[in-house]
Design an enzyme around this catalytic site. Structure first.
Site, PDB file in Angstrom:
ATOM      1  N   ARG A  91      20.021  18.153  43.997  1.00 38.92           N
ATOM      2  CA  ARG A  91      19.995  16.823  43.408  1.00 38.92           C
ATOM      3  C   ARG A  91      21.176  16.588  42.472  1.00 38.92           C
ATOM      4  O   ARG A  91      21.301  15.497  41.918  1.00 38.92           O
ATOM      5  CB  ARG A  91      18.719  16.721  42.583  1.00 38.92           C
ATOM      6  N   ARG A 130       3.881   1.739  45.088  1.00 39.84           N
ATOM      7  CA  ARG A 130       3.388   3.109  45.048  1.00 39.84           C
ATOM      8  C   ARG A 130       2.686   3.391  43.713  1.00 39.84           C
ATOM      9  O   ARG A 130       1.681   4.091  43.668  1.00 39.84           O
ATOM     10  CB  ARG A 130       4.557   4.098  45.223  1.00 39.84           C
ATOM     11  N   ARG A 136       1.139   7.647  40.237  1.00 43.49           N
ATOM     12  CA  ARG A 136       1.947   8.787  39.801  1.00 43.49           C
ATOM     13  C   ARG A 136       2.363   8.626  38.342  1.00 43.49           C
ATOM     14  O   ARG A 136       2.794   7.554  37.933  1.00 43.49           O
ATOM     15  CB  ARG A 136       3.201   8.908  40.684  1.00 43.49           C
ATOM     16  N   ARG A 147      15.072   7.628  36.639  1.00 42.94           N
ATOM     17  CA  ARG A 147      15.295   8.347  37.900  1.00 42.94           C
ATOM     18  C   ARG A 147      16.347   7.664  38.758  1.00 42.94           C
ATOM     19  O   ARG A 147      17.180   8.315  39.386  1.00 42.94           O
ATOM     20  CB  ARG A 147      13.978   8.521  38.654  1.00 42.94           C
TER      21      ARG A 147
END
Ligand code: AMP
Length: 195
Positions: A91, A130, A136, A147
């Site tokens: 990443r 989501r 989450r 992010r």
């Protein structure tokens, strides 16, 4: 036939998790998702989970040393000998170096990198959905923004490295799930990677 040692890259909300599972299933290789490993450890309250929970909830990156050690252990397991699909690792450039060193020590390299492209607006919309569906902990507005910005500053540059190696296929990530899976499958087949 080329061994499927693959990486799927895309911003949060690009659908890389879903597509990664589909592609890996079709090829009969395991998915290695660092995000899933960390979430499972947080859920089970393991030592690793306790260490990384606050980092993940804030949308920050877990330190490279820890993350790379987890991936190396996983890739050494027997079921990954014939290939694997990495989701969410490497990443950043440091992790690319770690993975290169590990694979080179086995005489291997990644054979395909799937770049899933989705416009920013669309991925933010999907993440909002989501958040309501899955709840989450890191799908808060603040963590999402963090992010996405880490993706742009740290993860997008790894694609330049892989692009120079000629292993990247950029796939349009907008469309039906099946249509996107077909695009990826066709791109991999053109590299000699197929079931
Ligand atoms: P993901 O499911 O891939 O979006 O990952 C969820 C979270 O796990 C990330 O926001 C990071 O906090 C952590 N994480 C996952 N993969 C990595 C990685 N390769 N390096 C560092 N942190 C990671």
């Amino acid at each position: 036939m080329t061994a499927p040692r693959l990486l799927i890259v895309g911003p949060q909300g690009s659908g890389k998790g879903t597509q990664g599972v589909r592609i890996a299933e079709a090829l009969g290789i395991p998915v290695v998702s660092t995000g899933d490993v960390f979430r499972a450890n947080v859920k089970d309250g393991t030592e690793l989970g306790l260490k990384v929970k606050a980092i993940i909830d804030a949308g920050d990156l877990v330190p490279d040393e820890l993350t790379s050690a987890i991936v190396r252990d996983r890739l050494e397991q027997d079921d990954a000998a014939g290939g694997f699909l990495l989701d969410g690792y490497p990443r950043n450039l440091g992790q690319v170096g770690d993975l290169d060193a590990f694979l080179a020590s086995r005489g291997e390299a990644l054979t395909g990198v799937i770049e899933l492209s989705v416009p920013r607006d669309e991925s933010i919309q999907r993440l909002a959905l989501r958040a309501t569906e899955q709840g989450r902990a890191d799908d808060t507005e603040e963590a999402i923004a963090k992010r996405l910005s880490i993706y742009e500053s740290e993860t997008a540059p790894i694609l330049d490295v892989y692009r120079e190696r000629g292993v990247v296929d950029e796939i349009d990530g907008v469309g039906s799930l099946d249509a996107i899976t077909e695009r990826i499958t066709a791109a991999l087949a053109a590299r000699g990677i197929s079931a």
